[in-house]
Motif scaffolding. Structure first.
Motif, PDB file in Angstrom:
ATOM      1  N   SER A 143       9.268 -11.298  -7.946  1.00 27.03           N
ATOM      2  CA  SER A 143      10.197 -10.511  -8.548  1.00 27.03           C
ATOM      3  C   SER A 143       9.715 -10.094 -10.115  1.00 27.03           C
ATOM      4  CB  SER A 143      11.529 -11.626  -8.928  1.00 27.03           C
ATOM      5  OG  SER A 143      10.965 -12.576  -9.596  1.00 27.03           O
ATOM      6  N   GLU A 144       8.666 -10.680 -10.349  1.00 28.35           N
ATOM      7  CA  GLU A 144       8.059 -10.168 -11.810  1.00 28.35           C
ATOM      8  C   GLU A 144       7.392  -9.018 -11.593  1.00 28.35           C
ATOM      9  OE1 GLU A 144       5.156 -13.141 -13.316  1.00 28.35           O
ATOM     10  OE2 GLU A 144       6.514 -14.701 -12.686  1.00 28.35           O
ATOM     11  N   SER A 145       7.138  -8.071 -12.554  1.00 28.78           N
ATOM     12  CA  SER A 145       6.353  -6.907 -12.287  1.00 28.78           C
ATOM     13  C   SER A 145       5.014  -7.108 -12.172  1.00 28.78           C
ATOM     14  CB  SER A 145       6.580  -6.044 -13.658  1.00 28.78           C
ATOM     15  OG  SER A 145       7.565  -5.300 -13.621  1.00 28.78           O
ATOM     16  N   PRO A 146       4.497  -6.696 -11.121  1.00 33.65           N
ATOM     17  CA  PRO A 146       2.884  -6.973 -10.904  1.00 33.65           C
ATOM     18  C   PRO A 146       2.085  -6.138 -11.807  1.00 33.65           C
ATOM     19  CG  PRO A 146       4.048  -5.508  -9.341  1.00 33.65           C
ATOM     20  CD  PRO A 146       4.960  -5.848 -10.156  1.00 33.65           C
ATOM     21  N   HIS A 147       0.945  -6.558 -12.111  1.00 34.84           N
ATOM     22  CA  HIS A 147      -0.031  -5.897 -13.032  1.00 34.84           C
ATOM     23  C   HIS A 147      -0.725  -5.083 -12.150  1.00 34.84           C
ATOM     24  CE1 HIS A 147      -2.977  -5.055 -16.057  1.00 34.84           C
ATOM     25  NE2 HIS A 147      -3.736  -5.457 -15.126  1.00 34.84           N
ATOM     26  N   TRP A 148      -0.809  -3.746 -12.181  1.00 33.84           N
ATOM     27  CA  TRP A 148      -1.486  -2.884 -11.242  1.00 33.84           C
ATOM     28  C   TRP A 148      -2.524  -2.448 -12.021  1.00 33.84           C
ATOM     29  CZ3 TRP A 148       0.093  -1.260  -6.737  1.00 33.84           C
ATOM     30  CH2 TRP A 148       1.459  -1.714  -6.299  1.00 33.84           C
ATOM     31  N   ALA A 149      -3.960  -2.272 -11.273  1.00 31.30           N
ATOM     32  CA  ALA A 149      -5.220  -1.931 -11.808  1.00 31.30           C
ATOM     33  C   ALA A 149      -5.725  -1.033 -11.158  1.00 31.30           C
ATOM     34  CB  ALA A 149      -5.967  -3.352 -11.529  1.00 31.30           C
ATOM     35  N   LYS A 150      -6.582  -0.158 -11.657  1.00 37.06           N
ATOM     36  CA  LYS A 150      -7.405   0.888 -11.080  1.00 37.06           C
ATOM     37  C   LYS A 150      -8.802   0.963 -11.484  1.00 37.06           C
ATOM     38  CE  LYS A 150      -5.461   4.470 -14.277  1.00 37.06           C
ATOM     39  NZ  LYS A 150      -4.817   5.602 -14.249  1.00 37.06           N
ATOM     40  N   SER A 151      -9.596   1.369 -10.680  1.00 35.07           N
ATOM     41  CA  SER A 151     -10.818   1.352 -10.841  1.00 35.07           C
ATOM     42  C   SER A 151     -11.356   1.944 -12.324  1.00 35.07           C
ATOM     43  CB  SER A 151     -11.681   2.196  -9.708  1.00 35.07           C
ATOM     44  OG  SER A 151     -13.062   2.211 -10.008  1.00 35.07           O
ATOM     45  N   ASN A 194       2.310   8.480  -9.162  1.00 37.18           N
ATOM     46  CA  ASN A 194       3.818   8.116  -8.907  1.00 37.18           C
ATOM     47  C   ASN A 194       3.983   6.777  -8.554  1.00 37.18           C
ATOM     48  OD1 ASN A 194       6.423   8.681  -7.898  1.00 37.18           O
ATOM     49  ND2 ASN A 194       5.675   9.351  -5.776  1.00 37.18           N
ATOM     50  N   PRO A 195       3.870   5.959 -10.056  1.00 36.75           N
ATOM     51  CA  PRO A 195       4.156   4.639  -9.982  1.00 36.75           C
ATOM     52  C   PRO A 195       5.484   4.261  -9.412  1.00 36.75           C
ATOM     53  CG  PRO A 195       4.094   5.557 -12.099  1.00 36.75           C
ATOM     54  CD  PRO A 195       3.647   6.734 -11.227  1.00 36.75           C
ATOM     55  N   ALA A 196       6.673   5.094  -9.381  1.00 39.07           N
ATOM     56  CA  ALA A 196       7.910   4.614  -8.959  1.00 39.07           C
ATOM     57  C   ALA A 196       7.926   4.893  -7.334  1.00 39.07           C
ATOM     58  CB  ALA A 196       9.057   5.355  -9.644  1.00 39.07           C
ATOM     59  N   GLY A 197       6.944   5.603  -6.668  1.00 36.96           N
ATOM     60  CA  GLY A 197       6.936   5.924  -5.536  1.00 36.96           C
ATOM     61  C   GLY A 197       6.783   5.102  -4.340  1.00 36.96           C
ATOM     62  N   PRO A 198       6.386   4.984  -3.300  1.00 37.69           N
ATOM     63  CA  PRO A 198       6.249   4.010  -2.226  1.00 37.69           C
ATOM     64  C   PRO A 198       4.877   3.082  -2.386  1.00 37.69           C
ATOM     65  CG  PRO A 198       5.626   5.906  -1.037  1.00 37.69           C
ATOM     66  CD  PRO A 198       6.343   6.266  -2.835  1.00 37.69           C
ATOM     67  N   SER A 227      -6.241  11.124 -10.464  1.00 37.24           N
ATOM     68  CA  SER A 227      -6.283  10.945  -8.765  1.00 37.24           C
ATOM     69  C   SER A 227      -6.875   9.564  -8.400  1.00 37.24           C
ATOM     70  CB  SER A 227      -7.550  12.003  -8.263  1.00 37.24           C
ATOM     71  OG  SER A 227      -6.957  13.496  -8.447  1.00 37.24           O
ATOM     72  N   CYS A 228      -5.797   8.679  -8.539  1.00 38.36           N
ATOM     73  CA  CYS A 228      -6.002   7.289  -8.344  1.00 38.36           C
ATOM     74  C   CYS A 228      -5.388   6.533  -7.633  1.00 38.36           C
ATOM     75  CB  CYS A 228      -6.190   6.585  -9.907  1.00 38.36           C
ATOM     76  SG  CYS A 228      -6.932   7.380 -10.990  1.00 38.36           S
ATOM     77  N   VAL A 229      -5.843   5.450  -6.903  1.00 36.78           N
ATOM     78  CA  VAL A 229      -5.079   4.470  -6.313  1.00 36.78           C
ATOM     79  C   VAL A 229      -5.203   3.251  -7.176  1.00 36.78           C
ATOM     80  CG1 VAL A 229      -5.127   3.189  -3.958  1.00 36.78           C
ATOM     81  CG2 VAL A 229      -5.579   5.423  -4.005  1.00 36.78           C
ATOM     82  N   GLU A 230      -4.141   2.571  -7.122  1.00 41.92           N
ATOM     83  CA  GLU A 230      -3.921   1.349  -7.835  1.00 41.92           C
ATOM     84  C   GLU A 230      -3.530   0.353  -7.008  1.00 41.92           C
ATOM     85  OE1 GLU A 230      -2.132   2.556 -12.220  1.00 41.92           O
ATOM     86  OE2 GLU A 230      -0.539   2.452 -10.629  1.00 41.92           O
ATOM     87  N   TRP A 231      -3.773  -1.012  -7.359  1.00 40.93           N
ATOM     88  CA  TRP A 231      -3.512  -2.129  -6.646  1.00 40.93           C
ATOM     89  C   TRP A 231      -3.341  -3.045  -7.519  1.00 40.93           C
ATOM     90  CZ3 TRP A 231      -8.366  -0.669  -8.150  1.00 40.93           C
ATOM     91  CH2 TRP A 231      -9.244  -1.528  -8.676  1.00 40.93           C
ATOM     92  N   VAL A 232      -2.774  -4.345  -6.744  1.00 35.88           N
ATOM     93  CA  VAL A 232      -2.312  -5.493  -7.606  1.00 35.88           C
ATOM     94  C   VAL A 232      -3.335  -6.761  -7.054  1.00 35.88           C
ATOM     95  CG1 VAL A 232      -0.522  -7.149  -8.245  1.00 35.88           C
ATOM     96  CG2 VAL A 232       0.099  -4.798  -7.653  1.00 35.88           C
ATOM     97  N   PRO A 233      -4.504  -6.964  -8.037  1.00 40.17           N
ATOM     98  CA  PRO A 233      -5.586  -7.844  -7.156  1.00 40.17           C
ATOM     99  C   PRO A 233      -4.852  -9.108  -7.396  1.00 40.17           C
ATOM    100  CG  PRO A 233      -5.868  -6.858  -9.637  1.00 40.17           C
ATOM    101  CD  PRO A 233      -4.643  -6.275  -9.164  1.00 40.17           C
ATOM    102  N   GLY A 273      -1.544 -12.271   1.384  1.00 42.11           N
ATOM    103  CA  GLY A 273      -2.554 -11.599   2.614  1.00 42.11           C
ATOM    104  C   GLY A 273      -2.559 -10.243   2.559  1.00 42.11           C
ATOM    105  N   ALA A 274      -2.107  -9.477   1.663  1.00 37.87           N
ATOM    106  CA  ALA A 274      -2.310  -8.115   1.871  1.00 37.87           C
ATOM    107  C   ALA A 274      -2.624  -7.664   0.282  1.00 37.87           C
ATOM    108  CB  ALA A 274      -0.868  -7.430   2.339  1.00 37.87           C
ATOM    109  N   VAL A 275      -2.959  -6.305   0.241  1.00 39.35           N
ATOM    110  CA  VAL A 275      -3.072  -5.875  -0.930  1.00 39.35           C
ATOM    111  C   VAL A 275      -2.238  -4.717  -1.321  1.00 39.35           C
ATOM    112  CG1 VAL A 275      -4.835  -4.537  -2.451  1.00 39.35           C
ATOM    113  CG2 VAL A 275      -5.641  -6.211  -0.737  1.00 39.35           C
ATOM    114  N   PRO A 276      -1.415  -4.772  -2.242  1.00 39.30           N
ATOM    115  CA  PRO A 276      -0.365  -3.728  -2.568  1.00 39.30           C
ATOM    116  C   PRO A 276      -0.988  -2.540  -3.347  1.00 39.30           C
ATOM    117  CG  PRO A 276       0.377  -5.652  -3.512  1.00 39.30           C
ATOM    118  CD  PRO A 276      -1.056  -6.114  -3.160  1.00 39.30           C
ATOM    119  N   VAL A 277      -1.009  -1.359  -2.758  1.00 42.75           N
ATOM    120  CA  VAL A 277      -1.597  -0.109  -3.143  1.00 42.75           C
ATOM    121  C   VAL A 277      -0.353   1.025  -3.501  1.00 42.75           C
ATOM    122  CG1 VAL A 277      -3.734  -0.712  -2.278  1.00 42.75           C
ATOM    123  CG2 VAL A 277      -2.342   0.882  -1.098  1.00 42.75           C
ATOM    124  N   ARG A 278      -0.611   1.760  -4.524  1.00 41.89           N
ATOM    125  CA  ARG A 278       0.169   2.949  -4.823  1.00 41.89           C
ATOM    126  C   ARG A 278      -0.684   4.186  -5.256  1.00 41.89           C
ATOM    127  NH1 ARG A 278       3.494   0.710 -10.107  1.00 41.89           N
ATOM    128  NH2 ARG A 278       1.581   1.096 -11.568  1.00 41.89           N
TER     129      ARG A 278
END
Length: 68
Positions: free
Chosen positions: A3-11, A41-45, A19-25, A32-37
């Motif tokens: 429920s907390e806001s995750p800390h998104w990171a990018k390379s 479009n941070p509000a997107g899927p 042109s980046c993919v962000e993930w939550v390390p 067991g999964a890596v969230p990516v976006r």
């Protein structure tokens, strides 16, 4: 995800053009999964990529074996 806001990171190799993919390390150990976006479009899927698939993707990027 939690429920907390995750800390998104990018390379650090990402260009400033967006042109980046962000993930939550920090969430992998609990899900067991890596969230990516899409950083443009941070509000997107968000996708939940299995750890093994994400690791293979990162290894491919590092080795240069992925093609456009």
């Amino acid at each position: 995800m939690t429920s907390e806001s995750p800390h998104w990171a990018k390379s650090s190799y990402s260009n400033t053009g967006g042109s980046c993919v962000e993930w939550v390390p920090g969430i992998v150990s609990t899900t067991g999964a890596v969230p990516v976006r899409d950083s443009k479009n941070p509000a997107g899927p968000t996708l939940a990529i299995p750890v093994t698939a994400f690791t293979a993707f990162v290894d491919g990027v590092k080795s240069g074996s992925l093609h456009r």
